[in-house]
Write a protein that holds these residues in place. Structure first.
Motif, PDB file in Angstrom:
ATOM      1  N   ARG A   1       0.837  -1.201   0.000  1.00  0.00           N
ATOM      2  CA  ARG A   1       0.000   0.000   0.000  1.00  0.00           C
ATOM      3  C   ARG A   1       0.870   1.249   0.000  1.00  0.00           C
ATOM      4  NH1 ARG A   1      -5.066  -0.150   2.698  1.00  0.00           N
ATOM      5  NH2 ARG A   1      -5.161   1.924   1.783  1.00  0.00           N
ATOM      6  N   SER A   2       1.212   1.723  -1.165  1.00  0.00           N
ATOM      7  CA  SER A   2       2.069   2.908  -1.264  1.00  0.00           C
ATOM      8  C   SER A   2       1.351   4.145  -0.737  1.00  0.00           C
ATOM      9  CB  SER A   2       2.529   3.133  -2.698  1.00  0.00           C
ATOM     10  OG  SER A   2       1.438   3.427  -3.533  1.00  0.00           O
ATOM     11  N   ASP A   3       0.003   4.182  -0.795  1.00  0.00           N
ATOM     12  CA  ASP A   3      -0.733   5.342  -0.287  1.00  0.00           C
ATOM     13  C   ASP A   3      -0.571   5.485   1.223  1.00  0.00           C
ATOM     14  OD1 ASP A   3      -2.294   2.967  -0.056  1.00  0.00           O
ATOM     15  OD2 ASP A   3      -4.110   4.173   0.256  1.00  0.00           O
ATOM     16  N   VAL A   4      -0.510   4.363   1.950  1.00  0.00           N
ATOM     17  CA  VAL A   4      -0.318   4.406   3.403  1.00  0.00           C
ATOM     18  C   VAL A   4       1.090   4.890   3.718  1.00  0.00           C
ATOM     19  CG1 VAL A   4      -0.238   3.019   5.520  1.00  0.00           C
ATOM     20  CG2 VAL A   4      -2.053   2.632   3.842  1.00  0.00           C
ATOM     21  N   ARG A   5       2.069   4.362   2.995  1.00  0.00           N
ATOM     22  CA  ARG A   5       3.460   4.805   3.209  1.00  0.00           C
ATOM     23  C   ARG A   5       3.613   6.282   2.870  1.00  0.00           C
ATOM     24  NH1 ARG A   5       4.638  -0.091   0.470  1.00  0.00           N
ATOM     25  NH2 ARG A   5       5.246   1.158  -1.318  1.00  0.00           N
ATOM     26  N   THR A   6       2.984   6.715   1.782  1.00  0.00           N
ATOM     27  CA  THR A   6       3.059   8.124   1.386  1.00  0.00           C
ATOM     28  C   THR A   6       2.420   9.003   2.454  1.00  0.00           C
ATOM     29  OG1 THR A   6       3.024   7.529  -0.952  1.00  0.00           O
ATOM     30  CG2 THR A   6       2.406   9.799  -0.397  1.00  0.00           C
ATOM     31  N   ASN A   7       1.282   8.584   2.998  1.00  0.00           N
ATOM     32  CA  ASN A   7       0.616   9.340   4.052  1.00  0.00           C
ATOM     33  C   ASN A   7       1.501   9.432   5.292  1.00  0.00           C
ATOM     34  OD1 ASN A   7      -1.617  10.734   5.315  1.00  0.00           O
ATOM     35  ND2 ASN A   7      -1.996   8.840   6.445  1.00  0.00           N
ATOM     36  N   LEU A   8       2.123   8.315   5.685  1.00  0.00           N
ATOM     37  CA  LEU A   8       3.030   8.333   6.838  1.00  0.00           C
ATOM     38  C   LEU A   8       4.203   9.278   6.603  1.00  0.00           C
ATOM     39  CD1 LEU A   8       3.177   4.610   7.991  1.00  0.00           C
ATOM     40  CD2 LEU A   8       2.335   6.558   9.296  1.00  0.00           C
ATOM     41  N   ASP A   9       4.782   9.215   5.418  1.00  0.00           N
ATOM     42  CA  ASP A   9       5.893  10.108   5.086  1.00  0.00           C
ATOM     43  C   ASP A   9       5.460  11.563   5.164  1.00  0.00           C
ATOM     44  OD1 ASP A   9       7.574   7.939   4.681  1.00  0.00           O
ATOM     45  OD2 ASP A   9       7.432   8.007   2.485  1.00  0.00           O
ATOM     46  N   ASP A  10       4.272  11.851   4.638  1.00  0.00           N
ATOM     47  CA  ASP A  10       3.761  13.221   4.657  1.00  0.00           C
ATOM     48  C   ASP A  10       3.522  13.706   6.094  1.00  0.00           C
ATOM     49  OD1 ASP A  10       2.785  15.621   3.341  1.00  0.00           O
ATOM     50  OD2 ASP A  10       0.779  14.979   3.984  1.00  0.00           O
ATOM     51  N   LEU A  11       2.914  12.854   6.906  1.00  0.00           N
ATOM     52  CA  LEU A  11       2.664  13.217   8.308  1.00  0.00           C
ATOM     53  C   LEU A  11       3.966  13.424   9.072  1.00  0.00           C
ATOM     54  CD1 LEU A  11      -0.339  10.867   9.082  1.00  0.00           C
ATOM     55  CD2 LEU A  11      -0.394  13.379   8.966  1.00  0.00           C
ATOM     56  N   LYS A  12       4.962  12.601   8.789  1.00  0.00           N
ATOM     57  CA  LYS A  12       6.267  12.760   9.443  1.00  0.00           C
ATOM     58  C   LYS A  12       6.905  14.090   9.038  1.00  0.00           C
ATOM     59  CE  LYS A  12       9.980  11.685  11.702  1.00  0.00           C
ATOM     60  NZ  LYS A  12      10.033  12.159  13.071  1.00  0.00           N
ATOM     61  N   LYS A  13       6.819  14.425   7.751  1.00  0.00           N
ATOM     62  CA  LYS A  13       7.358  15.708   7.282  1.00  0.00           C
ATOM     63  C   LYS A  13       6.640  16.879   7.948  1.00  0.00           C
ATOM     64  CE  LYS A  13       8.654  13.984   2.730  1.00  0.00           C
ATOM     65  NZ  LYS A  13       8.277  13.970   1.304  1.00  0.00           N
ATOM     66  N   GLN A  14       5.311  16.779   8.028  1.00  0.00           N
ATOM     67  CA  GLN A  14       4.546  17.863   8.662  1.00  0.00           C
ATOM     68  C   GLN A  14       4.926  18.021  10.126  1.00  0.00           C
ATOM     69  OE1 GLN A  14       0.282  17.662   7.973  1.00  0.00           O
ATOM     70  NE2 GLN A  14       0.624  16.872   5.915  1.00  0.00           N
ATOM     71  N   THR A  15       5.131  16.898  10.816  1.00  0.00           N
ATOM     72  CA  THR A  15       5.515  16.955  12.228  1.00  0.00           C
ATOM     73  C   THR A  15       6.907  17.555  12.388  1.00  0.00           C
ATOM     74  OG1 THR A  15       4.132  15.036  12.700  1.00  0.00           O
ATOM     75  CG2 THR A  15       5.825  15.567  14.323  1.00  0.00           C
ATOM     76  N   THR A  16       7.821  17.160  11.535  1.00  0.00           N
ATOM     77  CA  THR A  16       9.184  17.703  11.596  1.00  0.00           C
ATOM     78  C   THR A  16       9.180  19.203  11.343  1.00  0.00           C
ATOM     79  OG1 THR A  16      10.102  15.582  10.895  1.00  0.00           O
ATOM     80  CG2 THR A  16      11.508  17.521  10.619  1.00  0.00           C
ATOM     81  N   LEU A  17       8.436  19.636  10.331  1.00  0.00           N
ATOM     82  CA  LEU A  17       8.350  21.067  10.037  1.00  0.00           C
ATOM     83  C   LEU A  17       7.680  21.825  11.172  1.00  0.00           C
ATOM     84  CD1 LEU A  17       8.787  23.443   8.138  1.00  0.00           C
ATOM     85  CD2 LEU A  17       6.596  22.849   7.024  1.00  0.00           C
ATOM     86  N   ALA A  18       6.605  21.286  11.710  1.00  0.00           N
ATOM     87  CA  ALA A  18       5.913  21.953  12.821  1.00  0.00           C
ATOM     88  C   ALA A  18       6.828  22.057  14.036  1.00  0.00           C
ATOM     89  CB  ALA A  18       4.625  21.206  13.162  1.00  0.00           C
ATOM     90  N   GLY A  19       7.619  21.025  14.301  1.00  0.00           N
ATOM     91  CA  GLY A  19       8.576  21.082  15.407  1.00  0.00           C
ATOM     92  C   GLY A  19       9.625  22.157  15.183  1.00  0.00           C
TER      93      GLY A  19
END
Length: 191
Positions: free
Chosen positions: A55-73
């Protein structure tokens, strides 16, 4: 500009604006960080209920959420860094914030240190390349967990940036200052 500490008899409208804006900015960025982190943690927990290997969509979503968290931090840390500088001056201009500011030990010590390390982590002479002024402090081990200053760790239900700055504790300290700052009327005038 005068030499020495600013005095409570001469704050300007802009001084008041800077104080209230950066208090708001740090708290706003903390809320965004918590929201992003919670969404990322929920997605990770949900991941264990699915077969994501195909499921590449799940991996892509996780990657996106991780990026958003890193940027927000990062946005939280940089806003907090500016806030610390504003508070160093504002405590003299607006004496009512001095008591909660003086109790904000975690913000003043760990906040300043983590901000500096994150800002100077990158580049050919940054901490991640083995440079930096405080190389021995860039990686910290606490309670069996080792992390560098750019890392986020969630332990005991709270967020630790660089295994040294408890975001929830800093937010509590900033809120206490914000409560006092909200009581201050903006000085009149064009300054």
């Amino acid at each position: 500009m005068s030499n020495g500490s600013p005095q409570p008899q001469n704050p300007t409208w802009w001084d008041h604006h800077e104080l209230t804006f950066w208090l708001w900015a740090a708290l706003n960025n903390a809320d965004r960080y918590f929201s992003s982190s919670n969404a990322f943690q929920a997605a990770i927990a949900d991941m264990f209920n699915k077969d994501i290997s195909t499921r590449s969509d799940v991996r892509t979503n996780l990657d996106d959420l991780k990026k958003q968290t890193t940027l927000a931090g990062y946005n939280f840390v940089t806003a907090m860094g500016v806030l610390i500088r504003v508070l160093e001056r504002s405590q003299y201009l607006f004496p009512s914030i001095q008591p909660p500011y003086s109790r904000a030990n975690h913000l003043q010590k760990e906040g300043k240190q983590i901000r500096n390390m994150i800002e100077h982590a990158y580049g050919k002479d940054g901490y991640l390349s083995g440079g930096g002024h405080h190389k021995d402090k860039f990686v910290r081990q606490e309670a069996g967990i080792t992390a560098d200053a750019t890392s986020t760790i969630i332990k005991d239900g709270v967020h630790w940036l660089g295994n040294r700055l408890c975001v929830e504790k800093v937010v509590d300290e900033i809120r206490a200052i914000h409560e006092e700052a909200d009581k201050i009327e903006a000085p009149k005038g064009d300054d």
